[in-house]
Enzyme design. Structure first.
Site, PDB file in Angstrom:
ATOM      1  N   HIS A   1      16.278  -5.566  -1.993  1.00  0.00           N
ATOM      2  CA  HIS A   1      16.094  -5.342  -0.563  1.00  0.00           C
ATOM      3  C   HIS A   1      17.232  -4.524   0.045  1.00  0.00           C
ATOM      4  O   HIS A   1      17.054  -3.900   1.092  1.00  0.00           O
ATOM      5  CB  HIS A   1      15.932  -6.681   0.181  1.00  0.00           C
ATOM      6  CG  HIS A   1      17.210  -7.395   0.477  1.00  0.00           C
ATOM      7  ND1 HIS A   1      17.676  -8.448  -0.285  1.00  0.00           N
ATOM      8  CD2 HIS A   1      18.140  -7.220   1.456  1.00  0.00           C
ATOM      9  CE1 HIS A   1      18.811  -8.890   0.217  1.00  0.00           C
ATOM     10  NE2 HIS A   1      19.121  -8.159   1.269  1.00  0.00           N
TER      11      HIS A   1
ATOM     12  N   ASP B   1      14.235  -9.753  -6.521  1.00  0.00           N
ATOM     13  CA  ASP B   1      15.152  -9.091  -5.582  1.00  0.00           C
ATOM     14  C   ASP B   1      16.374  -8.521  -6.299  1.00  0.00           C
ATOM     15  O   ASP B   1      17.501  -8.587  -5.793  1.00  0.00           O
ATOM     16  CB  ASP B   1      15.582 -10.039  -4.465  1.00  0.00           C
ATOM     17  CG  ASP B   1      16.063  -9.272  -3.233  1.00  0.00           C
ATOM     18  OD1 ASP B   1      15.793  -8.065  -3.138  1.00  0.00           O
ATOM     19  OD2 ASP B   1      16.728  -9.882  -2.374  1.00  0.00           O
TER      20      ASP B   1
ATOM     21  N   SER C   1      25.609  -9.287   0.424  1.00  0.00           N
ATOM     22  CA  SER C   1      24.385  -9.499  -0.334  1.00  0.00           C
ATOM     23  C   SER C   1      24.289  -8.444  -1.437  1.00  0.00           C
ATOM     24  O   SER C   1      24.504  -7.256  -1.207  1.00  0.00           O
ATOM     25  CB  SER C   1      23.173  -9.390   0.598  1.00  0.00           C
ATOM     26  OG  SER C   1      22.003  -9.880  -0.010  1.00  0.00           O
TER      27      SER C   1
END
Length: 258
Positions: A111, A142, A224
């Site tokens: 993402h 992901d 992230s």
């Protein structure tokens, strides 16, 4: 002076039993010493295992290791291999990644690079941007792999044994916002957990991740895609920052899925 006539001399006491009080005293002293040693060993174990406060373990020869210093050492060792990913997306154009090969292959979140208008990487301790290309990505886990060409001899991170992870184990999350360092530490709260969060790319939809590692290590959106590490500095997961129905959520995709 001689004994009175007819008086008997007391029987001679053998040498080994002349002082029964002394023998008792020695037994008591030995018991006290043994108890003190046992208490010392127990205290040392408790100090080395305590989780509520940073504890110190004295290894002798003036060598002292604390839980905080162990976390700092892991972060220091990992930081050179953690990079910033720049995607050009307005509002969500930054993330983290980490090097798995010395010639420029990096792992990050899918993402983070989704809908990127361009891809660039900033390595730790540098302001220079390096063009990157997407090699592969998997929306189910992901996870995405990037490649920076024309580089060599870069620091890398090794993968750890995910099967040995246990709840309560200390973990360290490392990110790289704009070439700097972001570190969060905590303990594993659960393993192999399925979690549903708002899709980081399309917030109106939900996304479900399986086989996640949940911990109390904080992860912000820019971190992230960075690594979740064990205390040996090995990668055990890829950090994800997302929103759930109960608020911000931080977890990691197991390295076994990478």
């Amino acid at each position: 002076m001689s004994d009175p006539e007819g008086a008997e001399s007391p029987p001679e006491v053998p040498a080994g039993s002349r002082r029964p009080g002394a023998v008792v005293a020695m037994v008591v002293i030995a018991a006290i010493v043994s108890g003190a040693v046992s208490a010392g060993v127990t205290l040392a174990i408790l100090r080395s295992q305590a989780r509520t406060d940073p504890q110190t373990v004295d290894l002798g020869s003036n060598v002292r290791i604390t839980e905080d210093s162990a976390i700092i050492q892991v972060a220091d060792k990992a930081a050179p291999a953690v990079a910033t990913v720049i995607t050009g997306r307005v509002g969500q154009g930054l993330g983290s990644a980490y090097l798995t090969t010395s010639d420029g292959y990096l792992v990050t979140n899918a993402h983070v690079v989704a809908n990127a208008t361009n891809l660039a990487v900033i390595f730790a301790g540098s302001n220079a941007r390096h063009d990157a290309r997407l090699v592969d990505s998997d929306c189910q886990t992901d996870v995405a792999v990037l490649k920076v060409d024309g580089v060599a001899n870069l620091p890398t991170l090794a993968f750890g044994d995910v099967s040995s992870l246990r709840a309560g184990q200390t973990v360290i999350a490392v990110g790289s916002p704009l070439g700097q360092r972001a570190v969060g530490s905590g303990i594993i709260s659960s393993l192999n957990r399925v979690i549903t969060v708002a899709d980081p790319v399309g917030p109106t939809a939900d996304r479900t991740y399986s086989d996640t590692i949940q911990s109390s290590a904080p992860v912000d959106p820019v971190s992230s895609g960075g690594p979740l590490l064990n205390v040996a500095g090995q990668v055990i997961g890829v950090n994800i920052s997302a929103d759930s129905s109960s608020g911000p959520a931080a977890f990691a995709i197991s390295a076994a899925d990478i």
